[in-house]
Structure formats: C-alpha cells, structure tokens
Design a protein around this motif. Structure first.
Motif, PDB file in Angstrom:
ATOM      1  N   GLY A  78      51.913  36.482  36.356  1.00 12.04           N
ATOM      2  CA  GLY A  78      50.533  36.771  35.981  1.00 12.04           C
ATOM      3  C   GLY A  78      49.514  35.706  36.315  1.00 12.04           C
ATOM      4  O   GLY A  78      48.571  35.500  35.537  1.00 12.04           O
ATOM      5  N   THR A  79      49.655  35.030  37.449  1.00 12.28           N
ATOM      6  CA  THR A  79      48.610  34.132  37.952  1.00 12.28           C
ATOM      7  C   THR A  79      47.741  34.957  38.905  1.00 12.28           C
ATOM      8  O   THR A  79      47.938  34.946  40.122  1.00 12.28           O
ATOM      9  N   GLN A  80      46.793  35.683  38.312  1.00 10.06           N
ATOM     10  CA  GLN A  80      46.043  36.705  39.029  1.00 10.06           C
ATOM     11  C   GLN A  80      45.108  36.166  40.111  1.00 10.06           C
ATOM     12  O   GLN A  80      44.622  36.926  40.938  1.00 10.06           O
ATOM     13  N   SER A  81      44.882  34.857  40.128  1.00  6.36           N
ATOM     14  CA  SER A  81      44.060  34.283  41.196  1.00  6.36           C
ATOM     15  C   SER A  81      44.649  34.584  42.571  1.00  6.36           C
ATOM     16  O   SER A  81      43.923  34.655  43.567  1.00  6.36           O
ATOM     17  N   ARG A  82      45.956  34.767  42.629  1.00  2.34           N
ATOM     18  CA  ARG A  82      46.622  35.021  43.901  1.00  2.34           C
ATOM     19  C   ARG A  82      46.183  36.345  44.533  1.00  2.34           C
ATOM     20  O   ARG A  82      46.384  36.550  45.736  1.00  2.34           O
ATOM     21  N   SER A  83      45.611  37.242  43.745  1.00  3.04           N
ATOM     22  CA  SER A  83      45.161  38.538  44.269  1.00  3.04           C
ATOM     23  C   SER A  83      43.652  38.631  44.398  1.00  3.04           C
ATOM     24  O   SER A  83      43.124  39.715  44.634  1.00  3.04           O
ATOM     25  N   ALA A  84      42.937  37.520  44.241  1.00  3.34           N
ATOM     26  CA  ALA A  84      41.476  37.518  44.321  1.00  3.34           C
ATOM     27  C   ALA A  84      41.034  37.208  45.753  1.00  3.34           C
ATOM     28  O   ALA A  84      41.338  36.122  46.268  1.00  3.34           O
ATOM     29  N   PRO A  85      40.331  38.120  46.426  1.00  6.76           N
ATOM     30  CA  PRO A  85      39.914  37.893  47.820  1.00  6.76           C
ATOM     31  C   PRO A  85      39.130  36.593  48.020  1.00  6.76           C
ATOM     32  O   PRO A  85      39.300  35.911  49.036  1.00  6.76           O
ATOM     33  N   PHE A  86      38.275  36.238  47.065  1.00  3.25           N
ATOM     34  CA  PHE A  86      37.473  35.029  47.179  1.00  3.25           C
ATOM     35  C   PHE A  86      38.360  33.791  47.264  1.00  3.25           C
ATOM     36  O   PHE A  86      38.186  32.923  48.128  1.00  3.25           O
ATOM     37  N   LEU A  87      39.343  33.714  46.377  1.00  9.10           N
ATOM     38  CA  LEU A  87      40.238  32.567  46.370  1.00  9.10           C
ATOM     39  C   LEU A  87      41.192  32.604  47.559  1.00  9.10           C
ATOM     40  O   LEU A  87      41.530  31.558  48.129  1.00  9.10           O
ATOM     41  N   GLN A  88      41.627  33.794  47.928  1.00  9.49           N
ATOM     42  CA  GLN A  88      42.478  33.908  49.111  1.00  9.49           C
ATOM     43  C   GLN A  88      41.753  33.368  50.346  1.00  9.49           C
ATOM     44  O   GLN A  88      42.344  32.651  51.172  1.00  9.49           O
ATOM     45  N   ALA A  89      40.474  33.709  50.474  1.00 11.50           N
ATOM     46  CA  ALA A  89      39.691  33.246  51.622  1.00 11.50           C
ATOM     47  C   ALA A  89      39.517  31.731  51.592  1.00 11.50           C
ATOM     48  O   ALA A  89      39.589  31.066  52.637  1.00 11.50           O
ATOM     49  N   ALA A  90      39.292  31.167  50.402  1.00 13.49           N
ATOM     50  CA  ALA A  90      39.129  29.722  50.277  1.00 13.49           C
ATOM     51  C   ALA A  90      40.413  28.993  50.656  1.00 13.49           C
ATOM     52  O   ALA A  90      40.383  27.969  51.363  1.00 13.49           O
ATOM     53  N   ILE A  91      41.550  29.503  50.191  1.00 17.41           N
ATOM     54  CA  ILE A  91      42.827  28.869  50.529  1.00 17.41           C
ATOM     55  C   ILE A  91      43.097  28.976  52.030  1.00 17.41           C
ATOM     56  O   ILE A  91      43.617  28.036  52.650  1.00 17.41           O
ATOM     57  N   GLN A  92      42.711  30.092  52.626  1.00 18.41           N
ATOM     58  CA  GLN A  92      42.903  30.239  54.070  1.00 18.41           C
ATOM     59  C   GLN A  92      42.070  29.211  54.841  1.00 18.41           C
ATOM     60  O   GLN A  92      42.503  28.696  55.879  1.00 18.41           O
TER      61      GLN A  92
END
Length: 412
Positions: free
Chosen positions: A128-142
């Motif tokens: 349940g670390t839901q940040s992993r499914s957030a497009p905004f955070l996914q884009a930042a990590i990329q």
C-alpha cells in the motif's frame, strides 16, 4: 499466475475497517467490475459503519470466513501492523491475491516470509505505498533515471508533523462489541489498555511500527525509489527517542536515521538514504511536511507527494521541467493497478519485494534507536552480523497455538 472468472469480475474482502479500511471499502466499491463481498473487523461498530457504504456485503468478525469462500479472488488488509503479514500469509495459503497496507510487515523477518510466500503461491501481493501508482511521481522518478541531476548519490526523506501524546493509562476492560483476543491475535497477549486501542496501537512495540512505519514509510519508499537501489542497506545508524511526549508510547517521537547501500569498491558507487522524523513540530523543511530531496552530481530535486517537484542544476538555478498536470496521489489508482494485474493486464506497481525493501528501513531505524547504536546489516542474509541482541529484534515472539501465528514462526 493471475486469473479471474471469465467475466473478469474481481471479488474482494476487506479486512480491517478503521479509517484506512473504510477508504479501501469506498475505493474498491467504486472500481469497475469489482464486488466488495465481505467486510471484516473485530469491532461491531466498525463493521456496521462500513456496511453503510456497501450494504450488500457480508459483515463478519473472523477473516477465516472470507478465506473459506472460493468466490473471493482477493483480500485487502488494513488491520493494525502486527496482523499485516499473518493475515496476508493466511490469504496466500487460501489462494487469494493480497493488497496489504504499509508497512507490509511488523518486522524484518515477517517481510521475508511474505516475499517467499508470494513467490511460492503464485498469487499477487500489492503493497500500500500508493505513490508508486501516481503519474506525477512516476514522471519525477523517470527524470531521475534519465539523469536530470546526474547520478543520484543521496536521497533524503522526512516526516514532520504534530501528533498528540497518548497520555498515561492503566489496564482496563475492553469495550463491548470489541473482540480484544482476536484483535491481539498472534501477538503476545497483554491486558487491554485504553491508550493501546484504535489508532494508538501504532506507538507500541507489540502492535505498531511507530510513525516511521506508519507515515514515514511513504517518503522512505519514494526516497529508495528515486535513489534506484533494489537491495537492503549494509550500514544503519540512527539517533532518536521520546524527546518531547511524556506518555506511554514506546516508539520514538524524534528520529534521524542514515542508511548506506553497498558499494562495489569504485568511486561513485556508494549510495545513502537519510530519514528525519519529528512528531512535535510544524516547522517543515522547504515548507513541506512530508517530502523528499534527491542530491545528484549535477543538481538536486525537491519532491513531495503533495504535488511539488522542483529541479535545480549544479549552479542552483531552477529548471523548467514539464510534468503531468494531475498531481494527485491516492489509493484508488493503486488499487486499480492491483485489479488490472489480477486480470493480467498490468504489472504490479509495488509488489511484495518492493514493499519488503522499503518497510525494512523503518524497522531498522526503529531498531537502531531502540538499541542506541549503529550496526552493519547483511543484505543477502538479512542479518546483523555478530550481534545476537539485535538479530533477535529482527523478528518477534508470538502466541503459541494461536491460529494466526505464522507457520514459519512455529517451526523456529
């Protein structure tokens, strides 16, 4: 691996119906072609309140009733921390997919048991670390992966907020309609105490993991994600304790922890993750209560699940970086990812190993504070070499003969 009925309907049972559990009920009930068939809690009132959200769901006090129903494809676990892994293991044994709240384990050893059980069962476990499914955070990590600040060497995470003290209390009588014995479950049986009950269980060694494991694990997970490390640290150091609150809670209200990741002997290979926690303050770093900062050889990134991402080059100049307009972070996209993975249409955003690697960090930080010393950690063996006292705290004691006690604990 993942399979459902031909209709692709996913039938779910929700275990644990406190504040986060009711959020699970609302979220799963709102997903297309998902049926919330069961609502489980040991508190009659909580079952009744959740039943108002999904009146057609069966209300049960014992999670085994859900596991015995072959119609159920998956369970969602939002119990106190000490039940996370035991409930998940029982569910996997019953052939169910599992969505388990953070942290996925009460201690390091349980996390390993969960990873092994998920692999052996062939069922899916979403953490349940839901940040992993957030497009905004996914884009930042990329962006970090693409080298926007050069190789990331240090990742910071912090959890700064005010949490009130829980006071001092004495053992008493459990409220009517609350099955305290089942609530304690496989943990050692202690008398009921009013400030060791709903939510306040977070701050007790036997039941919770402190706020490092409660709220801090979200930022710790983002830090590890951005740092790009897929192993455990090899060195752990932390200072902290109860600096402010004069009450019964056992876990720290203040912590500063550092985790060093293994190096290959070459310059530039070591990595470091730091975590700060202050539960008595609203003086936020960079005006962010819970956030992250990544330090690379060519700049830095300030990032938070609150929707803020700022990138600076090596001269400290702010860079104009386009990111998705949708900056929301919530459980619904994460649970949709879980359901899609069950249907075979997606890869899990946060599988059991991802959860274990991130949950281990607050466990180790808590342990260093509790011991009052730093230590080395063997990432492969998941042990603290030459330190029997510390190694004993990588696991826990259980109630013998309780049906919720993990089988691997009984075999030890």
């Amino acid at each position: 691996m993942a399979s459902t009925a031909p209709s692709d309907k996913v039938v779910v049972g929700i275990i644990g119906l406190g504040g986060q559990g009711r959020a699970h009920v609302k979220s799963f009930a709102g997903l297309p072609n998902v049926e919330v068939a069961y609502l489980c809690d040991v508190d009659d009132k909580r079952r009744s309140e959740a039943g108002e959200i999904v009146p057609a769901a069966k209300q049960v006090p014992d999670l085994r009733t859900i596991l015995d129903d072959k119609r159920v494809d998956a369970v969602s676990i939002a119990t106190p921390d000490h039940w996370h892994t035991p409930a998940a293991l029982l569910a996997l044994q019953a052939g169910k997919h599992v969505y388990v709240e953070k942290p996925c384990s009460h201690n390091v050893r349980e996390g390993r048991w969960l990873v092994d059980a998920a692999r052996q069962s062939g069922k899916l476990v979403q953490h349940g670390t839901q940040s992993r499914s957030a497009p905004f955070l996914q884009a930042a990590i990329q962006l970090l992966r693409d080298g926007v600040i050069g190789p990331v060497v240090v990742a910071r995470a912090w959890n700064v907020q005010f949490r009130p003290p829980i006071g001092k209390s004495q053992p008493g009588t459990a409220p009517a309609g609350f099955d305290y014995d089942t609530w304690v479950g496989p943990a050692p049986l202690v008398p009921f105490q009013p400030n060791r009950h709903h939510y306040t269980w977070h701050w007790w060694y036997d039941f919770g993991t402190g706020d490092a494991g409660n709220d801090g694990v979200h930022e710790i997970d983002i830090a590890r994600w951005g740092l790009g490390v897929d192993t455990h640290p090899s060195r752990v150091a932390a200072v902290g304790g109860k600096y402010i609150h004069d009450d019964d809670q056992q876990h720290p209200d203040t912590m500063t922890a550092a985790f060093e990741y293994p190096a290959d002997g070459k310059p530039g290979s070591p990595r470091q993750l730091t975590f700060e926690m202050r539960l008595w303050s609203r003086y936020y770093p960079s005006n962010i209560d819970n956030g992250n900062e990544f330090l690379g050889t060519k700049g830095r990134m300030l990032l938070t699940k609150r929707g803020k991402c700022e990138v600076f080059n090596e001269k400290g100049e702010r860079q104009n970086i386009p990111l998705p307009d949708d900056k929301s972070v919530g459980i619904t996209p994460h649970q949709q990812n879980f359901v899609d993975a069950i249907r075979g249409n997606a890869k899990l955003a946060a599988d059991a190993l991802t959860g274990h690697l991130s949950s281990t960090l607050p466990h180790l930080g808590n342990l260093a504070c509790r011991l009052g010393r730093s230590f080395g950690f063997d990432p492969e063996r998941e042990e603290i070499p030459g330190d029997p006292e510390a190694n004993a705290l990588l696991g826990r004691s259980y109630r013998t003969e309780h049906w919720g006690t993990p089988q691997r604990a009984q075999a030890r």
